[in-house]
Scaffold this motif. Structure first.
Motif, short mmCIF file in Angstrom:
data_model
loop_
_atom_site.label_atom_id
_atom_site.label_comp_id
_atom_site.label_asym_id
_atom_site.label_seq_id
_atom_site.Cartn_x
_atom_site.Cartn_y
_atom_site.Cartn_z
N ASN A 167 -7.27 -10.03 -5.66
CA ASN A 167 -6.02 -9.28 -5.83
C ASN A 167 -5.72 -8.43 -4.59
OD1 ASN A 167 -5.51 -10.33 -8.35
ND2 ASN A 167 -6.41 -8.61 -9.47
N TYR A 168 -6.75 -7.85 -4.00
CA TYR A 168 -6.53 -7.02 -2.81
C TYR A 168 -6.06 -7.89 -1.64
CZ TYR A 168 -7.22 -3.55 0.85
OH TYR A 168 -7.02 -2.68 1.90
N VAL A 169 -6.77 -8.99 -1.41
CA VAL A 169 -6.38 -9.88 -0.30
C VAL A 169 -4.98 -10.43 -0.53
CG1 VAL A 169 -6.94 -12.03 0.88
CG2 VAL A 169 -8.78 -10.48 0.21
N LYS A 170 -4.69 -10.80 -1.75
CA LYS A 170 -3.36 -11.32 -2.10
C LYS A 170 -2.28 -10.29 -1.79
CE LYS A 170 -0.78 -13.13 -6.08
NZ LYS A 170 -0.89 -13.50 -7.52
N ARG A 171 -2.54 -9.04 -2.14
CA ARG A 171 -1.53 -7.99 -1.89
C ARG A 171 -1.26 -7.83 -0.40
NH1 ARG A 171 -1.76 -2.65 -0.73
NH2 ARG A 171 -4.01 -2.45 -1.10
N ALA A 173 2.83 -13.15 5.18
CA ALA A 173 2.12 -14.04 6.10
C ALA A 173 2.02 -15.45 5.53
CB ALA A 173 0.72 -13.49 6.38
N LYS A 174 2.19 -16.43 6.39
CA LYS A 174 2.10 -17.83 5.98
C LYS A 174 1.09 -18.63 6.81
CE LYS A 174 5.21 -17.44 2.82
NZ LYS A 174 6.56 -18.03 2.94
N ASP A 204 -13.83 -17.21 -4.21
CA ASP A 204 -12.70 -18.14 -4.35
C ASP A 204 -11.43 -17.68 -3.64
OD1 ASP A 204 -13.21 -20.57 -5.43
OD2 ASP A 204 -12.85 -20.00 -7.51
N ILE A 205 -11.57 -17.23 -2.42
CA ILE A 205 -10.40 -16.78 -1.66
C ILE A 205 -9.48 -17.96 -1.31
CG2 ILE A 205 -9.64 -15.83 0.56
CD1 ILE A 205 -10.53 -13.70 -1.38
N ASP A 206 -10.06 -19.08 -0.89
CA ASP A 206 -9.24 -20.22 -0.44
C ASP A 206 -8.28 -20.73 -1.52
OD1 ASP A 206 -10.11 -20.32 2.20
OD2 ASP A 206 -11.86 -21.50 1.68
N PRO A 207 -8.75 -21.00 -2.74
CA PRO A 207 -7.81 -21.47 -3.77
C PRO A 207 -6.70 -20.47 -4.06
CG PRO A 207 -10.07 -21.90 -4.45
CD PRO A 207 -10.15 -21.04 -3.22
N MET A 208 -7.04 -19.19 -3.99
CA MET A 208 -6.01 -18.17 -4.21
C MET A 208 -4.94 -18.25 -3.12
SD MET A 208 -4.86 -15.03 -2.98
CE MET A 208 -6.25 -14.30 -2.11
N LEU A 209 -5.37 -18.39 -1.87
CA LEU A 209 -4.41 -18.47 -0.77
C LEU A 209 -3.54 -19.71 -0.88
CD1 LEU A 209 -6.71 -17.41 2.23
CD2 LEU A 209 -4.97 -16.01 1.10
N HIS A 230 -8.76 -4.31 7.56
CA HIS A 230 -9.16 -4.10 6.16
C HIS A 230 -10.56 -4.65 5.93
CE1 HIS A 230 -4.97 -3.23 4.74
NE2 HIS A 230 -4.67 -3.94 5.82
N VAL A 231 -11.37 -3.90 5.22
CA VAL A 231 -12.70 -4.36 4.82
C VAL A 231 -12.79 -4.33 3.30
CG1 VAL A 231 -15.19 -4.04 5.00
CG2 VAL A 231 -13.72 -3.43 6.94
N VAL A 232 -13.11 -5.47 2.71
CA VAL A 232 -13.29 -5.56 1.26
C VAL A 232 -14.80 -5.67 1.00
CG1 VAL A 232 -12.72 -6.81 -0.84
CG2 VAL A 232 -11.08 -6.76 1.07
N ILE A 233 -15.36 -4.62 0.43
CA ILE A 233 -16.80 -4.57 0.13
C ILE A 233 -17.00 -5.04 -1.32
CG2 ILE A 233 -18.84 -3.10 -0.04
CD1 ILE A 233 -17.59 -1.30 2.09
#
Length: 490
Positions: free
Chosen positions: A95-99, A106-107, A121-126, A292-295
């Motif tokens: 959700n954070y990366v998506k926001r 960005a595309k 699962d970042i790739d499927p979300m993107l 941005h850093v997501v821990i």
């Protein structure tokens, strides 16, 4: 994909792995080659065991004071104008990366190799965000897997180990219009040409993090291809995904662990590119303007304060995979987790639970080779035993009345009774002689004087499938019989 790479059972995955002869041969070749390179690089450093002790103490110290160092790191990132988000699980990380991606509109996204981004699962979300979204995995092996319809990685350090040059050429021909031969140099040039085009247009870069430096707010990345440096320096926005344990107090500790990582992972003194980066400063010409850093926790806190805390010492070098006899036989995909091998067999149940990954602690010979090679001294084979103890003694997971459980109960009763055990020993020669036999054994010696069992029933069939089971000698030739005569002075 996430942590899990398959919906099939462990037994089904094993059967598939047995049929993949190329993958098995590739793993064996890589293990043998890495042994020479790894041991040579470690010997050059000198006093390897002392370096292991130092590395272990660094990781244990950091875990002991993890909240302190995470807070210090977060404060220093913020002081330089960056942002830190603590994600409890994969959903919060996504959700954070998506926001961020949507805010930037960005595309064109470039990514460097990151196990944790695959884990959550970042790739499927993107991919799901927009039809015109362009995502590029910039590590060459990950790029190959992406073109192969997001194929599963089979190794922590060499994710495309299971593919040969002919398969890669076919993938490039189909997806990139490649018309050349299967020469790795030419294949790499084709990949670079495709990558550079998107690199120069990229809007957001996503990386992992080998180590986060608490007292500076920097991140540390080690790569051999330079792709992470381009991922950091070209896009105006950078998102770093890191497991919460991947932190060190200062650059001094990072330098030590970088040395241990490179020598253990690829047998080099240092990887080609060792980069320390963060929010772009005013006097710098490149780097992210928005950092941005997501821990990510995602189950790691399950290990804190438990017998499994030591697994968080892992620096993802993959050395344990490169010495494991089980991994050599079944490859990475059989584990059903993005973390295969001994480290995966310990870590996956911690992150994903026993219901899904309870088979993995049993996928081990407990030979201890993984523990012996680990540069940060994780007692992997002890932790595998601990997992088994938890499942059997604490959770009673296999006490379900199944036939296997019945067999184990009967064996337990038989071996705990001197009379029944003695009777079984007396009958062993006759009983084993009734089974299909072979005189061709893979290991010679006096144990095989009477041949070996070719195929055993029930629990023993797994043993005879891959090992020799010698037929016991007749009762009068057994040690116990000899000992009784010897004791009686005969």
């Amino acid at each position: 994909m996430g942590l899990s790479t398959s919906t099939k059972t462990f037994a089904e995955r094993l059967e598939e792995s047995k049929k993949d002869r190329f993958a098995k041969a590739a793993v064996a070749k890589a293990q043998d080659a890495q042994w020479d390179k790894r041991e040579s690089a470690r010997n050059e450093l000198g006093n390897w065991q002392e370096w292991r002790n130092i590395a272990e103490s660094i990781r244990q110290h950091t875990l002991k004071y993890l909240p302190h160092y995470l807070t210090e790191f977060s404060d220093n990132v913020a002081a330089r104008g960056g942002h830190v988000f603590f994600a409890a699980d994969a959903k919060e990380a996504n959700n954070y990366v998506k926001r961020i991606i949507l805010e930037k509109n960005a595309k064109k996204i470039v990514k460097s190799k990151s196990m944790v981004s695959t884990e959550v699962d970042i790739d499927p979300m993107l991919v799901s965000l927009a039809d015109d979204m362009e995502i590029l995995e910039t590590d060459l092996a990950e790029f190959i897997l992406q073109l192969a319809d997001w194929d599963e990685p089979s190794h922590i350090v060499f994710p495309a180990l299971h593919k040969n040059r002919d398969q890669i050429r076919e993938i490039f021909a189909k997806k990139l219009g490649y018309k050349g031969d299967n020469n790795p140099v030419n294949l790499a040039r084709c990949a670079r040409d495709a990558m550079r085009k998107l690199f120069l247009k990229s809007e957001v870069g996503i990386t992992g993090c080998n180590f986060a430096i608490a007292n500076t707010g920097d991140i540390n990345l080690s790569t051999n291809e330079g792709n992470a440096d381009l991922t950091i320096s070209i896009p105006k926005t950078q998102i770093v995904l890191m497991g919460m344990e991947r932190i060190v107090p200062s650059i001094k500790e990072a330098e030590i662990l970088d040395n241990m990582l490179a020598r253990s992972a690829v047998g080099q003194k240092l990887t080609t590119y060792v980069t320390f980066a963060g929010q772009k400063a005013e006097d710098e010409s490149d780097g992210p303007e928005d950092f941005h850093v997501v821990i990510i926790d995602n189950g790691r806190s399950n290990a804190i304060g438990t017998a499994f805390e030591a697994v968080l010492q892992c620096i993802r070098c993959g050395a344990c995979l490169n010495v494991c006899p089980v991994y050599r036989q079944i490859g990475g995909h059989a584990y059903g987790s993005i973390y295969p091998g001994p480290i995966g067999s310990v870590l996956s149940p911690v992150l994903g639970g026993y219901e899904q990954y309870g088979d993995l602690p049993y996928a081990s010979t407990l030979c201890g080779a993984c523990t012996e090679t680990c540069p940060v001294k994780i007692p992997l084979h002890d932790l595998l035993i601990e997992h088994r103890k938890v499942m059997e003694d604490d959770l009673s997971m296999h006490h379900d009345g199944s036939f296997v459980n019945f067999e184990m109960n009967m064996i337990g009763k038989g071996t705990s009774s001197p009379a029944m055990f003695g009777m079984a020993m007396n009958m062993a020669h006759t009983g084993l002689n009734m089974l299909p036999k072979t005189k061709e054994v893979s290991v010679g010696g006096s144990l095989f004087k009477y041949g070996a069992v070719r195929k055993a029933p029930a629990l023993a069939k797994g043993w005879t499938y891959v090992r020799d089971l010698p037929i016991a000698p007749p009762h009068k030739e057994q040690f116990r019989h000899w000992y009784k005569k010897h004791k009686a002075g005969k």
